[in-house]
Write a protein that holds these residues in place. Structure first.
Motif, PDB file in Angstrom:
ATOM      1  N   ALA A  54      43.449 -59.519  18.837  1.00  0.00           N
ATOM      2  CA  ALA A  54      42.316 -60.451  18.874  1.00  0.00           C
ATOM      3  C   ALA A  54      40.995 -59.693  18.983  1.00  0.00           C
ATOM      4  CB  ALA A  54      42.470 -61.428  20.036  1.00  0.00           C
ATOM      5  N   GLU A  55      40.970 -58.638  19.777  1.00  0.00           N
ATOM      6  CA  GLU A  55      39.756 -57.841  19.948  1.00  0.00           C
ATOM      7  C   GLU A  55      39.364 -57.160  18.632  1.00  0.00           C
ATOM      8  OE1 GLU A  55      38.094 -54.744  23.247  1.00  0.00           O
ATOM      9  OE2 GLU A  55      40.097 -54.330  22.450  1.00  0.00           O
ATOM     10  N   GLN A  56      40.328 -56.588  17.933  1.00  0.00           N
ATOM     11  CA  GLN A  56      40.046 -55.939  16.650  1.00  0.00           C
ATOM     12  C   GLN A  56      39.580 -56.952  15.616  1.00  0.00           C
ATOM     13  OE1 GLN A  56      43.929 -54.203  16.213  1.00  0.00           O
ATOM     14  NE2 GLN A  56      43.223 -52.161  16.826  1.00  0.00           N
ATOM     15  N   ARG A  57      40.240 -58.107  15.560  1.00  0.00           N
ATOM     16  CA  ARG A  57      39.828 -59.129  14.599  1.00  0.00           C
ATOM     17  C   ARG A  57      38.430 -59.640  14.912  1.00  0.00           C
ATOM     18  NH1 ARG A  57      45.335 -60.637  15.401  1.00  0.00           N
ATOM     19  NH2 ARG A  57      44.653 -62.358  16.736  1.00  0.00           N
ATOM     20  N   ALA A  58      38.085 -59.742  16.181  1.00  0.00           N
ATOM     21  CA  ALA A  58      36.746 -60.198  16.568  1.00  0.00           C
ATOM     22  C   ALA A  58      35.677 -59.190  16.164  1.00  0.00           C
ATOM     23  CB  ALA A  58      36.692 -60.448  18.076  1.00  0.00           C
ATOM     24  N   ARG A  59      35.954 -57.914  16.280  1.00  0.00           N
ATOM     25  CA  ARG A  59      34.982 -56.866  15.925  1.00  0.00           C
ATOM     26  C   ARG A  59      34.844 -56.750  14.415  1.00  0.00           C
ATOM     27  NH1 ARG A  59      30.620 -55.024  16.488  1.00  0.00           N
ATOM     28  NH2 ARG A  59      30.957 -55.023  18.705  1.00  0.00           N
ATOM     29  N   GLY A  60      35.973 -56.712  13.714  1.00  0.00           N
ATOM     30  CA  GLY A  60      35.933 -56.610  12.254  1.00  0.00           C
ATOM     31  C   GLY A  60      35.029 -55.502  11.763  1.00  0.00           C
ATOM     32  N   LEU A  61      34.278 -55.791  10.725  1.00  0.00           N
ATOM     33  CA  LEU A  61      33.383 -54.796  10.115  1.00  0.00           C
ATOM     34  C   LEU A  61      31.931 -54.988  10.528  1.00  0.00           C
ATOM     35  CD1 LEU A  61      35.005 -54.643   6.573  1.00  0.00           C
ATOM     36  CD2 LEU A  61      35.018 -52.857   8.319  1.00  0.00           C
ATOM     37  N   MET A  62      31.702 -55.685  11.627  1.00  0.00           N
ATOM     38  CA  MET A  62      30.328 -55.885  12.087  1.00  0.00           C
ATOM     39  C   MET A  62      29.647 -54.542  12.333  1.00  0.00           C
ATOM     40  SD  MET A  62      30.354 -59.250  14.551  1.00  0.00           S
ATOM     41  CE  MET A  62      31.194 -58.446  15.892  1.00  0.00           C
ATOM     42  N   GLU A  63      28.384 -54.491  11.943  1.00  0.00           N
ATOM     43  CA  GLU A  63      27.510 -53.341  12.162  1.00  0.00           C
ATOM     44  C   GLU A  63      27.962 -52.081  11.431  1.00  0.00           C
ATOM     45  OE1 GLU A  63      27.026 -53.016  16.404  1.00  0.00           O
ATOM     46  OE2 GLU A  63      26.526 -55.132  16.575  1.00  0.00           O
ATOM     47  N   ARG A  64      28.825 -52.214  10.455  1.00  0.00           N
ATOM     48  CA  ARG A  64      29.302 -51.055   9.694  1.00  0.00           C
ATOM     49  C   ARG A  64      28.436 -50.837   8.460  1.00  0.00           C
ATOM     50  NH1 ARG A  64      34.903 -49.709  10.146  1.00  0.00           N
ATOM     51  NH2 ARG A  64      35.588 -50.414  12.177  1.00  0.00           N
ATOM     52  N   PRO A  65      28.285 -49.598   8.052  1.00  0.00           N
ATOM     53  CA  PRO A  65      27.598 -49.323   6.782  1.00  0.00           C
ATOM     54  C   PRO A  65      28.502 -49.699   5.611  1.00  0.00           C
ATOM     55  CG  PRO A  65      28.450 -47.298   7.722  1.00  0.00           C
ATOM     56  CD  PRO A  65      28.709 -48.391   8.739  1.00  0.00           C
ATOM     57  N   ALA A  66      28.007 -49.510   4.416  1.00  0.00           N
ATOM     58  CA  ALA A  66      28.757 -49.849   3.203  1.00  0.00           C
ATOM     59  C   ALA A  66      30.124 -49.163   3.201  1.00  0.00           C
ATOM     60  CB  ALA A  66      27.965 -49.435   1.975  1.00  0.00           C
ATOM     61  N   LEU A  67      31.121 -49.883   2.696  1.00  0.00           N
ATOM     62  CA  LEU A  67      32.470 -49.336   2.592  1.00  0.00           C
ATOM     63  C   LEU A  67      32.609 -48.507   1.318  1.00  0.00           C
ATOM     64  CD1 LEU A  67      34.563 -52.511   3.476  1.00  0.00           C
ATOM     65  CD2 LEU A  67      34.348 -50.437   4.858  1.00  0.00           C
ATOM     66  N   PRO A  68      33.260 -47.373   1.412  1.00  0.00           N
ATOM     67  CA  PRO A  68      33.569 -46.613   0.191  1.00  0.00           C
ATOM     68  C   PRO A  68      34.580 -47.386  -0.663  1.00  0.00           C
ATOM     69  CG  PRO A  68      33.805 -45.240   2.165  1.00  0.00           C
ATOM     70  CD  PRO A  68      33.649 -46.661   2.628  1.00  0.00           C
ATOM     71  N   ASP A  69      34.665 -47.029  -1.930  1.00  0.00           N
ATOM     72  CA  ASP A  69      35.640 -47.645  -2.822  1.00  0.00           C
ATOM     73  C   ASP A  69      37.048 -47.464  -2.267  1.00  0.00           C
ATOM     74  OD1 ASP A  69      33.548 -48.285  -4.455  1.00  0.00           O
ATOM     75  OD2 ASP A  69      34.053 -46.862  -6.037  1.00  0.00           O
ATOM     76  N   ARG A  70      37.877 -48.483  -2.529  1.00  0.00           N
ATOM     77  CA  ARG A  70      39.300 -48.494  -2.162  1.00  0.00           C
ATOM     78  C   ARG A  70      39.542 -48.324  -0.664  1.00  0.00           C
ATOM     79  NH1 ARG A  70      43.041 -48.464  -6.496  1.00  0.00           N
ATOM     80  NH2 ARG A  70      41.991 -48.210  -8.471  1.00  0.00           N
ATOM     81  N   THR A  71      38.597 -48.808   0.134  1.00  0.00           N
ATOM     82  CA  THR A  71      38.783 -48.864   1.579  1.00  0.00           C
ATOM     83  C   THR A  71      38.497 -50.281   2.044  1.00  0.00           C
ATOM     84  OG1 THR A  71      36.500 -48.305   2.172  1.00  0.00           O
ATOM     85  CG2 THR A  71      38.049 -46.462   1.856  1.00  0.00           C
ATOM     86  N   GLY A  72      38.966 -50.620   3.231  1.00  0.00           N
ATOM     87  CA  GLY A  72      38.694 -51.943   3.766  1.00  0.00           C
ATOM     88  C   GLY A  72      39.316 -52.139   5.116  1.00  0.00           C
ATOM     89  N   MET A  73      39.358 -53.399   5.514  1.00  0.00           N
ATOM     90  CA  MET A  73      39.987 -53.778   6.775  1.00  0.00           C
ATOM     91  C   MET A  73      40.922 -54.946   6.498  1.00  0.00           C
ATOM     92  SD  MET A  73      38.322 -54.816  10.451  1.00  0.00           S
ATOM     93  CE  MET A  73      37.831 -53.111  10.753  1.00  0.00           C
ATOM     94  N   LEU A  74      42.165 -54.806   6.983  1.00  0.00           N
ATOM     95  CA  LEU A  74      43.140 -55.880   6.838  1.00  0.00           C
ATOM     96  C   LEU A  74      43.308 -56.571   8.185  1.00  0.00           C
ATOM     97  CD1 LEU A  74      45.272 -57.160   4.810  1.00  0.00           C
ATOM     98  CD2 LEU A  74      46.888 -56.119   6.385  1.00  0.00           C
ATOM     99  N   PHE A  75      43.062 -57.870   8.190  1.00  0.00           N
ATOM    100  CA  PHE A  75      43.255 -58.704   9.359  1.00  0.00           C
ATOM    101  C   PHE A  75      44.643 -59.328   9.257  1.00  0.00           C
ATOM    102  CE2 PHE A  75      38.812 -58.375   8.537  1.00  0.00           C
ATOM    103  CZ  PHE A  75      38.174 -58.398   9.772  1.00  0.00           C
TER     104      PHE A  75
END
Length: 146
Positions: free
Chosen positions: A44-65
Motif C-alpha cells: 500500500a505504501e509503494q502504491r501510494a508513492r508511485g512515481l510522484m516527484e520523479r523525473p522523466a522515465l527512460p524508454d522501456r522503464t516503468g512502475m507496475l502496481f
C-alpha cells in the motif's frame, strides 16, 4: 462494492519508499515481445508513492502496481511532473485500457474502466511508440518480490 486506489502520500519524500526492480514483458499479437524494466509497487505504501516527484522515465522503464486481486482502480497525476501512459491489465494479462499521455500534476481521476489486477505506468506516449495496444498480453506469471 468497488474498491478504489488513490495515490497520494502527503509529506513523504521520494527516498522514504523503497522499490524492488524486475522485468516484465507483453506478447504482441504478431508474437513479438515488448519488455520493460520496472519497479514493483506491491505494498500500500509503494502504491501510494508511485512515481510522484520523479523525473522523466527512460524508454522501456516503468512502475507496475499489483493490487493483489482484481478491483476497480482509479489513479491520478498529483505531484507527478511528467506525462505517463497508464496501462490497466486484468488478472489474465489482458490490457483493458490504456490511458495515454496523462496530464502532469492533474488531480483528475483516471479510471481502469473495469476491474484490473495490475497497472503499468510508463513515459507518456511510449505505448504508442512501441506498438503496445490492447491486443498485447502481459506475460504471466510475474516474478514479483515477496
Amino acid at each position: 462494492m468497488a474498491l478504489f486506489a488513490f495515490f497520494s502520500l502527503a509529506g513523504a519524500a521520494v527516498g522514504d519508499v523503497v522499490f524492488q526492480r524486475g522485468q516484465l514483458a507483453f506478447e504482441t499479437e504478431s508474437g513479438g515481445r515488448i519488455t520493460f524494466e520496472v519497479e514493483w509497487a506491491v505494498t500500500a505504501e509503494q502504491r501510494a508513492r508511485g512515481l510522484m516527484e520523479r523525473p522523466a522515465l527512460p524508454d522501456r522503464t516503468g512502475m507496475l502496481f499489483d493490487f493483489g486481486d482484481s478491483r476497480m482502480v482509479t489513479m491520478w497525476m498529483a505531484n507527478t511532473p511528467e506525462s505517463l501512459d497508464m496501462i490497466f491489465v486484468d488478472e489474465t494479462g489482458r490490457i483493458v485500457r490504456i490511458a495515454e499521455r496523462t496530464t502532469p500534476y492533474s488531480e483528475a481521476i483516471v479510471s481502469s474502466g473495469e476491474p484490473v489486477r495490475y497497472a503499468l505506468e510508463i513515459r507518456g506516449g511510449h505505448a504508442a511508440e512501441l506498438g503496445l495496444d490492447p491486443s498485447a498480453r502481459l506475460v504471466l506469471p510475474l516474478d514479483l518480490p515477496e
